[in-house]
Design an enzyme around this catalytic site. Structure first.
Site, PDB file in Angstrom:
ATOM      1  N   CYS A  34      38.671 -71.859 -30.658  1.00  0.00           N
ATOM      2  CA  CYS A  34      38.851 -73.290 -30.398  1.00  0.00           C
ATOM      3  C   CYS A  34      37.491 -73.962 -30.239  1.00  0.00           C
ATOM      4  CB  CYS A  34      39.608 -73.500 -29.098  1.00  0.00           C
ATOM      5  SG  CYS A  34      41.341 -73.119 -29.225  1.00  0.00           S
ATOM      6  N   ALA A  75      42.904 -71.929 -33.255  1.00  0.00           N
ATOM      7  CA  ALA A  75      44.285 -72.263 -32.867  1.00  0.00           C
ATOM      8  C   ALA A  75      44.529 -73.730 -33.209  1.00  0.00           C
ATOM      9  CB  ALA A  75      44.465 -72.022 -31.375  1.00  0.00           C
ATOM     10  N   GLN A  97      44.992 -70.356 -37.974  1.00  0.00           N
ATOM     11  CA  GLN A  97      45.883 -69.870 -36.921  1.00  0.00           C
ATOM     12  C   GLN A  97      46.783 -71.017 -36.458  1.00  0.00           C
ATOM     13  OE1 GLN A  97      44.367 -69.015 -32.893  1.00  0.00           O
ATOM     14  NE2 GLN A  97      45.242 -66.964 -33.057  1.00  0.00           N
ATOM     15  N   GLY A 114      34.205 -62.696 -33.125  1.00  0.00           N
ATOM     16  CA  GLY A 114      34.176 -64.021 -32.504  1.00  0.00           C
ATOM     17  C   GLY A 114      32.767 -64.446 -32.159  1.00  0.00           C
ATOM     18  N   ARG A 115      32.380 -64.172 -30.910  1.00  0.00           N
ATOM     19  CA  ARG A 115      31.126 -64.734 -30.398  1.00  0.00           C
ATOM     20  C   ARG A 115      29.890 -64.329 -31.175  1.00  0.00           C
ATOM     21  NH1 ARG A 115      32.805 -62.935 -24.545  1.00  0.00           N
ATOM     22  NH2 ARG A 115      33.824 -61.429 -25.905  1.00  0.00           N
ATOM     23  N   ARG A 140      48.869 -62.650 -34.435  1.00  0.00           N
ATOM     24  CA  ARG A 140      47.959 -62.171 -33.378  1.00  0.00           C
ATOM     25  C   ARG A 140      48.776 -61.905 -32.121  1.00  0.00           C
ATOM     26  NH1 ARG A 140      41.941 -63.905 -31.265  1.00  0.00           N
ATOM     27  NH2 ARG A 140      41.390 -62.441 -32.892  1.00  0.00           N
ATOM     28  N   TYR A 149      50.099 -67.984 -24.641  1.00  0.00           N
ATOM     29  CA  TYR A 149      50.619 -69.255 -25.166  1.00  0.00           C
ATOM     30  C   TYR A 149      52.098 -69.089 -25.534  1.00  0.00           C
ATOM     31  CZ  TYR A 149      45.739 -70.492 -24.916  1.00  0.00           C
ATOM     32  OH  TYR A 149      44.476 -70.720 -24.440  1.00  0.00           O
ATOM     33  N   SER A 200      37.010 -64.546 -36.119  1.00  0.00           N
ATOM     34  CA  SER A 200      38.117 -64.632 -35.169  1.00  0.00           C
ATOM     35  C   SER A 200      38.347 -66.110 -34.840  1.00  0.00           C
ATOM     36  CB  SER A 200      37.742 -63.849 -33.909  1.00  0.00           C
ATOM     37  OG  SER A 200      38.889 -63.481 -33.200  1.00  0.00           O
ATOM     38  N   PRO A 201      39.613 -66.524 -34.714  1.00  0.00           N
ATOM     39  CA  PRO A 201      39.844 -67.946 -34.426  1.00  0.00           C
ATOM     40  C   PRO A 201      39.210 -68.344 -33.093  1.00  0.00           C
ATOM     41  CG  PRO A 201      41.865 -66.645 -34.152  1.00  0.00           C
ATOM     42  CD  PRO A 201      40.849 -65.751 -34.774  1.00  0.00           C
TER      43      PRO A 201
HETATM   44  C1  LIG Z   1      34.938 -70.306 -27.765  1.00  0.00           C
HETATM   45  C2  LIG Z   1      36.129 -69.408 -27.974  1.00  0.00           C
HETATM   46  C3  LIG Z   1      37.315 -69.950 -28.427  1.00  0.00           C
HETATM   47  C4  LIG Z   1      38.419 -69.128 -28.682  1.00  0.00           C
HETATM   48  N1  LIG Z   1      39.561 -69.663 -29.225  1.00  0.00           N
HETATM   49  C5  LIG Z   1      40.541 -68.839 -29.660  1.00  0.00           C
HETATM   50  C6  LIG Z   1      41.594 -69.333 -30.462  1.00  0.00           C
HETATM   51  O1  LIG Z   1      41.622 -70.494 -30.861  1.00  0.00           O
HETATM   52  N2  LIG Z   1      42.577 -68.455 -30.828  1.00  0.00           N
HETATM   53  C7  LIG Z   1      42.540 -67.129 -30.479  1.00  0.00           C
HETATM   54  O2  LIG Z   1      43.455 -66.387 -30.822  1.00  0.00           O
HETATM   55  N3  LIG Z   1      41.507 -66.640 -29.769  1.00  0.00           N
HETATM   56  C8  LIG Z   1      40.507 -67.443 -29.384  1.00  0.00           C
HETATM   57  N4  LIG Z   1      39.414 -66.923 -28.753  1.00  0.00           N
HETATM   58  C9  LIG Z   1      39.285 -65.452 -28.649  1.00  0.00           C
HETATM   59  C10 LIG Z   1      38.477 -64.913 -29.841  1.00  0.00           C
HETATM   60  O3  LIG Z   1      39.140 -65.135 -31.058  1.00  0.00           O
HETATM   61  C11 LIG Z   1      38.192 -63.420 -29.694  1.00  0.00           C
HETATM   62  O4  LIG Z   1      39.418 -62.743 -29.727  1.00  0.00           O
HETATM   63  C12 LIG Z   1      37.451 -63.092 -28.404  1.00  0.00           C
HETATM   64  O5  LIG Z   1      36.351 -63.962 -28.223  1.00  0.00           O
HETATM   65  C13 LIG Z   1      36.951 -61.648 -28.399  1.00  0.00           C
HETATM   66  O6  LIG Z   1      36.145 -61.386 -29.527  1.00  0.00           O
HETATM   67  P1  LIG Z   1      34.515 -61.432 -29.485  1.00  0.00           P
HETATM   68  O7  LIG Z   1      34.086 -60.498 -28.385  1.00  0.00           O
HETATM   69  O8  LIG Z   1      34.106 -60.979 -30.848  1.00  0.00           O
HETATM   70  O9  LIG Z   1      34.114 -62.845 -29.180  1.00  0.00           O
HETATM   71  C14 LIG Z   1      38.321 -67.735 -28.445  1.00  0.00           C
HETATM   72  C15 LIG Z   1      37.129 -67.207 -27.949  1.00  0.00           C
HETATM   73  C16 LIG Z   1      36.024 -68.016 -27.738  1.00  0.00           C
HETATM   74  C17 LIG Z   1      34.748 -67.398 -27.253  1.00  0.00           C
END
Ligand SMILES: Cc1cc2nc3c(=O)[nH]c(=O)nc-3n(C[C@H](O)[C@H](O)[C@H](O)COP(=O)(O)O)c2cc1C
Length: 357
Positions: A25, A57, A99, A325-326, A230, A182, A22-23
């Protein structure tokens, strides 16, 4: 063979499995430039076996960043390092994805990890924000300037230019960031969009900004490469964007030739009451999946942290792709471990084979 680890072909691109990073930042760029951090960070996750590595992003304009450390793709000079990351990702058999984003009224911040501080236009590193309407995200943030029709055209062109740079860098999948409050999401939602022209009012008008971006991007992005969008499936408030709006949008996106809808939620208002828990956004993805059927691939994201959970989502037909993601921050090798747990075949980097026997 599990569903999670069965390959998936979308247009000319074959993903070796259905786990997408997952994207996320990193806020580790300078002037938008990727550096060693990004190469190692994305490279490790590629070595870890994910089917696609989605870069965070990435700002289509310097003043479209969330924070000063955002990755950027607003100038040709950014291409060199992005190409290096792409080439490493490809060498592992994973698909490089990126992204493309504009932060709108949630930009001009200093951000790092979970912390963020708004920066005002006169302040060092701060800039003037733009949005569909002159409504601030929160009392602490600056009030954005309402976008003119010229601004709208310029930002759309910035997405087109960014898509061309993504292509030159070698990316095989782009994702248009229309979630999390956004810029594009700000047009979609009736909360920040109070425009009275043909970009505001009805849902069709509010979606026009996104639809025009898609049309313009598709004119330069090869027809055999996929495009994802997304979305935030809900603003988590009755006055805002709802899941039924998302169902409508998903159907429209499939008609416009979008290949993947990546279903997230929230980010539109501060302090929204979100029910967070294991797989908490899955009901949104599965509602959309039931409606769009095979017209569109649906990705789900949000607290998916183990192999059996991911496999069940796919076998139940609730989604087609799993964005993680995490869990991939905690463990870049999650896919290699998950494949073993599901007794599935996955290419393991040669030097790591002994660890995954
Ligand atoms: C450190 C961090 C940075 C994130 N940056 C973005 C991002 O750049 N673009 C985006 O669409 N979501 C972003 N998210 C959301 C994640 O892509 C993801 O949707 C969210 O963390 C839930 O998934 P997870 O429970 O597997 O972490 C970010 C999340 C985290 C924790």
């Amino acid at each position: 063979m599990s569903k999670l680890f069965s390959p998936l072909t979308v247009k000319s691109v074959t993903f070796k499995n259905r786990i997408f990073t997952s994207p996320m930042c990193m806020y580790m760029a300078e002037d938008g430039f990727a550096g060693d951090w990004h190469l190692i960070h994305y490279g490790s996750r590629a070595m870890g076996g994910a089917g696609a590595i989605m870069l965070e992003a990435t700002a289509v304009r310097a003043d479209g960043r969330i924070g000063v450390g955002d990755l950027g793709i607003w100038k040709d000079e950014h291409i060199k390092m992005l190409s290096k990351i792409v080439s490493f990702i490809k060498s592992t058999g994973s698909i490089p994805a990126i992204q493309l984003a504009h932060a709108g009224r949630k930009g001009s911040t200093w951000a790092s990890g979970g912390e963020s501080r708004p920066l005002m236009p006169g302040e060092e590193n701060g800039w003037e924000l733009i949005a569909p309407s002159a409504i601030a995200f929160s009392p602490a943030m600056q009030t954005p300037r309402e976008m003119t029709l010229k601004d709208i055209e310029e930002i759309q062109q910035a997405f087109v230019d960014a898509a061309m740079r993504a292509l030159k860098s070698g990316f095989e999948l782009i994702e248009i960031h229309s979630a999390h409050g956004y810029l594009i999401n700000e047009f979609l939602s009736p909360i920040p969009n109070k425009r009275t022209d043909h970009y505001g009012g009805t849902i069709e008008n509010r979606a026009r900004f996104l639809f025009e971006i898609i049309e313009k991007v598709k004119a330069v992005w090869p027809s055999d490469l996929p495009i994802a969008v997304r979305i935030s499936a809900t603003d988590w408030t009755e006055e805002g964007w709802t899941i039924s709006d998302s169902v409508w949008l998903s159907k429209e996106l499939s008609k416009k030739g979008i290949d993947v809808i990546d279903v997230s939620s929230g980010g539109m208002i501060p302090n929204a009451k979100i029910t967070v828990g294991s797989g908490y956004q899955l009901p949104f993805a599965s509602t959309i999946k039931r409606e769009v059927k095979d017209q569109l691939l649906v990705g789900t994201v949000g607290m998916i942290t183990n192999a059996h959970q991911a496999e069940t989502i796919l076998t139940n037909g609730d989604a087609d792709l799993i964005f993680i993601g995490r869990e991939l921050l905690r463990n870049p090798y999650f896919p290699l471990v998950a494949a073993k747990q599901l007794r599935s075949e996955i290419p393991v980097p040669k030097p790591y084979e002994l660890a995954f026997k």
